[in-house]
Design a protein around this motif. Structure first.
Motif: not given
Length: 812
Positions: A384-388
């Protein structure tokens, strides 16, 4: 022979020692439960008869009246006794011989001919009754020959003596069909000449693995109703398959007496080759050869490694390297560097020449199948969105030589559509064309809402894993969670049953707990050792949260779990890492997206190792990229003479749809089969058809009868390019890789069950060591005390007498 024994034999019961008790009873249920009813019925009959003759019949002579009353009362009472069925219940006590099971190892290792020292061989010849042939002996006896000779010496004297104290049952263990009884139904141990030689002649040693645990489990299922006293097990105890045997032996609940066959030590050198399953063209890889030796200290051996191309006509083996090794330890490792120049399938071979005195030379060679590619793994990460996790996985695989920047693509729902269109890192949407979607090798599915996952994406992902063997990794995130997948086609694929109402749990930090099954999966092995170790995993430290699920799918294997929290059943620990097969592929579930914490203290070492090994497992188990469209495979690469080869071809068009009737009107593919020897027509190549099994899948079976290399060539009907594979047929057996007896397991089995360890030369002591008491059995015998037909005759006689007397006095 006492009176009790004579009475038992007369009633058909042997071995009767004494009569425990006896009593008179009635066989009819109404009389058996209440014997007084018979007495009351007799008294009632007598009273009714007396009333009848004294009140209703005019008999002047008292003596005659009394006689008539007696006759009728007696006849009616006899009828009552017929209905009550009087019997005699006798309880006999007998002490039958206990049951002793004798198990003979039927695996191929029992066919090894051991080179024993002269003293050991002479002692074996003495107890087996074999005449030593000295230098004129053309072949050494096998381990099975020694056991067979011992058991059949003097018409199976050892077994015959045992049969006088035990009921002997002979079994063959670890055969091709599991556990087999060697005594046929027609064999009778009670005869003057027990049938043991004929039973032993039925014993063969063709089993391909030694599965003692599985065999003992099978025996325990046969134990019901048996007065089992013990088990005598002849084997070399080279356990190499199935469950651990100690627990299975203890479940039998009887002592196991182990008879070791084969030497405790032997001159032997063996090699094991460790090679990556896939190498990339023009990039250097390392091959490790482990050399193991027994009784060869300070001996020099030469280790050679080469590669044999598969499916290439007139191909020449490619030398990898040769090293001279001085054996100074039980295990030594030698490394070879290799830079492949040509793509294709190869068999890498490591070999050390046999040394004098070796009885087993099959373990002097080790082979590994390797695929050399000029291609790359294709990963698709959906998030969905950039994560670590997304950032670090991207960095790891950008530097991976089998993935690189060309192999990693991602879809970020939150990304600007213009960026997704213009940046080659991104794919523009999830509804990719079929040929592009199915060219992927592994799909990562991150934390997304259900609205972002179309039905078409879910159905194609199922097809991607099920039919084309792709890999799927589901990473649960804190924002939406795996419950979003509950109403999507992906829910049926997961290793867990998700709960759409579950919420993230972050009440208290926790340390993940590895399960015992984690040791079976290489991607769970972090660090330099070959086994799972808690030390690298402790790098995660305390995890702050995870996503709970409802329960574990029964087809899944849980590799890591929560130390405390449980599923809805109140017993199963919450799964944190789980894997399950789905069709031809596999699905991995991780309950959090914070594995990047493995980077703590050690940088990328453990993190890269985990994801690299996982991707290799999921991505290299099938053809890469669009090569998945036309795949020719066999069920194995190595066969033995007489085996059936299952040939499978998966054939699809450019859009990964099954081939239609226009492409294959006769629903079959044409293939060529090349054998190592010429056929009756003087040819090595024959043609045959592979028929369609179902849309997109074609299957056929062939039997291999000669050792050597066989080649299969099938032409792709779309590109007209032939696809060729090769298989090897040779006399390979895991049973022939270890020349010595497993003395440790032999002793442990005996000690764990209260038995003893023996060798053939000391087995005569068993007759005095094991003298279990005979089991006490009681049997109830019912003897009928009444002959129904005779009683009927008596009743009729009494009634006729009464009738005659009544006529004499003119009674109606």
């Amino acid at each position: 022979m006492n009176l009790s024994s004579l009475l038992g034999r007369s009633l058909g019961t042997s071995d009767v020692t004494q009569i425990d008790h006896w009593r008179l009873a009635f066989g009819a249920s109404w009389a058996h439960s209440s014997p007084a009813l018979v007495l009351f019925a007799g008294l009632a009959t007598a009273a009714a008869t007396a009333w009848f003759y004294f009140r209703l019949q005019n008999v002047t002579r008292p003596s005659l009246r009394l006689l008539l009353v007696s006759l009728r009362t007696l006849s009616l009472f006899l009828l009552i006794l017929i209905l009550a069925d009087p019997i005699l219940e006798i309880t006999f006590v007998r002490y039958p011989p206990p049951v002793l099971w004798v198990g003979l190892d039927g695996s191929d290792s029992m066919a090894i001919a051991d080179e024993l020292p002269a003293e050991e061989r002479q002692e074996l010849d003495r107890v087996t009754g074999r005449t030593s042939q000295g230098d004129s002996q053309t072949s050494l006896p096998t381990r099975a020959d020694d056991v067979r000779a011992f058991l059949t010496t003097n018409q199976a004297a050892w077994l015959t003596e045992l049969s006088q104290r035990f009921q002997i049952q002979l079994f063959a263990l670890s055969t091709e069909r599991g556990v087999e009884s060697l005594l046929s139904q027609t064999d009778d141990q009670a005869t003057a000449t027990p049938p043991f030689p004929a039973a032993i002649a039925r014993w063969s040693t063709t089993g391909q693995v030694t599965a003692l645990g599985e065999s003992l489990e099978d025996l325990s299922r046969r134990q019901a109703g048996e007065q089992l006293a013990g088990v005598v097990l002849f084997s070399d105890f080279d356990q190499n398959s199935g469950p651990e045997p100690i627990a299975s032996a203890q479940r039998l609940g009887v002592p196991i007496f182990t008879v070791g066959v084969g030497p405790e030590s032997a001159v032997d050198v063996s090699v094991d080759l460790l090679a990556p399953p896939t190498m990339k063209q023009a990039e250097t890889s390392t091959l490790s050869v482990t050399v193991r030796q027994r009784e060869l200290d300070q001996t020099q051996v030469v280790v050679r490694v080469w590669a044999e191309p598969l499916g290439m006509t007139d191909a020449v083996p490619i030398p990898v390297g040769e090293q001279t090794v001085l054996l100074t330890a039980a295990t030594q490792t030698v490394e070879f560097s290799f830079t492949p120049e040509v793509t294709g399938r190869y068999v890498f071979v490591a070999e050390v020449a046999p040394v004098p005195g070796e009885s087993v030379t099959q373990n002097n060679t080790s082979r590994r199948d390797v695929r050399i590619i000029d291609d790359f793994l294709r990963l698709l990460y959906v998030e969905y969105e950039p994560t670590w996790e997304w950032r670090f996985i991207k960095e790891v695989f950008h530097r991976d030589k089998l993935v690189g920047t060309r192999g990693f693509r991602t879809f970020l729902r939150s990304a600007d559509p213009i960026v997704r269109e213009s940046n080659e890192l991104f794919v523009s949407n999830l509804t990719l064309p079929r040929h592009e979607f199915f060219s992927a090798d592994v799909i990562f599915l991150g934390d997304l809402p259900a609205s972002a996952l179309s039905t078409r994406f879910g159905e194609m992902t199922k097809e991607f894993v099920d039919q084309f063997g792709g890999g799927l990794v589901v990473l649960a995130g804190p924002r939406f969670g795996p419950g979003q997948l509950a109403e999507t086609p992906l829910a049926d694929m997961l290793p867990v049953i998700v709960d759409p109402n579950a919420r993230l749990r972050d009440r208290r930090p926790f340390a993940i707990q590895l399960t015992p099954l984690a040791d079976q999966y290489d991607f769970m092995h972090l660090g330099a050792t070959d086994a799972t170790s808690p030390q690298p995993w402790s790098n995660l430290n305390k995890m702050p949260w995870y996503q709970p699920v409802q329960r574990v799918d029964p087809r899944a294997t849980v590799l890591a779990e929560h130390p405390v929290d449980v599923c809805a059943d109140g017993q199963t620990k919450q799964p944190l890492i789980a894997i399950r097969p789905y069709g031809r592929g596999e699905v991995v579930y991780v309950a959090f997206n914070e594995l990047w914490r493995l980077r703590r203290l050690h940088g990328e070492e453990y993190y890269r190792q985990f994801w690299g090994q996982l991707i290799h497992r999921l991505g290299l188990s099938h053809a890469l990229g669009d090569q998945k469209r036309f795949v020719v495979r066999t069920d194995r690469r190595q066969y033995r003479s007489g085996d059936d080869v299952l040939i499978t071809v998966e054939a699809y068009d450019e859009d990964f749809n099954p081939l239609n009737d226009a492409m294959i009107p006769d629903h079959q593919l044409q293939a060529e089969w090349q054998t190592p020897v010429v056929n009756d027509d003087g040819e090595r190549t024959s043609r045959f058809a592979i028929r369609q099994l179902r849309p997109g899948v074609f299957e056929s079976r062939l039997t291999v009868s000669q050792d050597g290399e066989y080649r299969l060539r099938v032409t792709d009907p779309i590109t007209q390019v032939p696809s060729e594979i090769a298989i090897q047929v040779s006399d390979l057996s895991i049973e022939r890789r270890n020349p010595v007896r497993n003395v440790g397991l032999q002793s442990e089995l005996a000690q764990a069950t209260g038995g003893r360890s023996y060798e053939l030369t000391t087995l005569s002591n068993f007759l005095t060591d094991f003298q279990p008491p005979r089991p006490r059995e009681t049997s109830l015998e019912i003897v009928s005390l009444w002959d129904t037909w005779l009683t009927f005759v008596v009743v009729i006689a009494l009634m006729m007498t009464e009738w005659f007397l009544r006529k004499m006095v003119h009674l109606p």
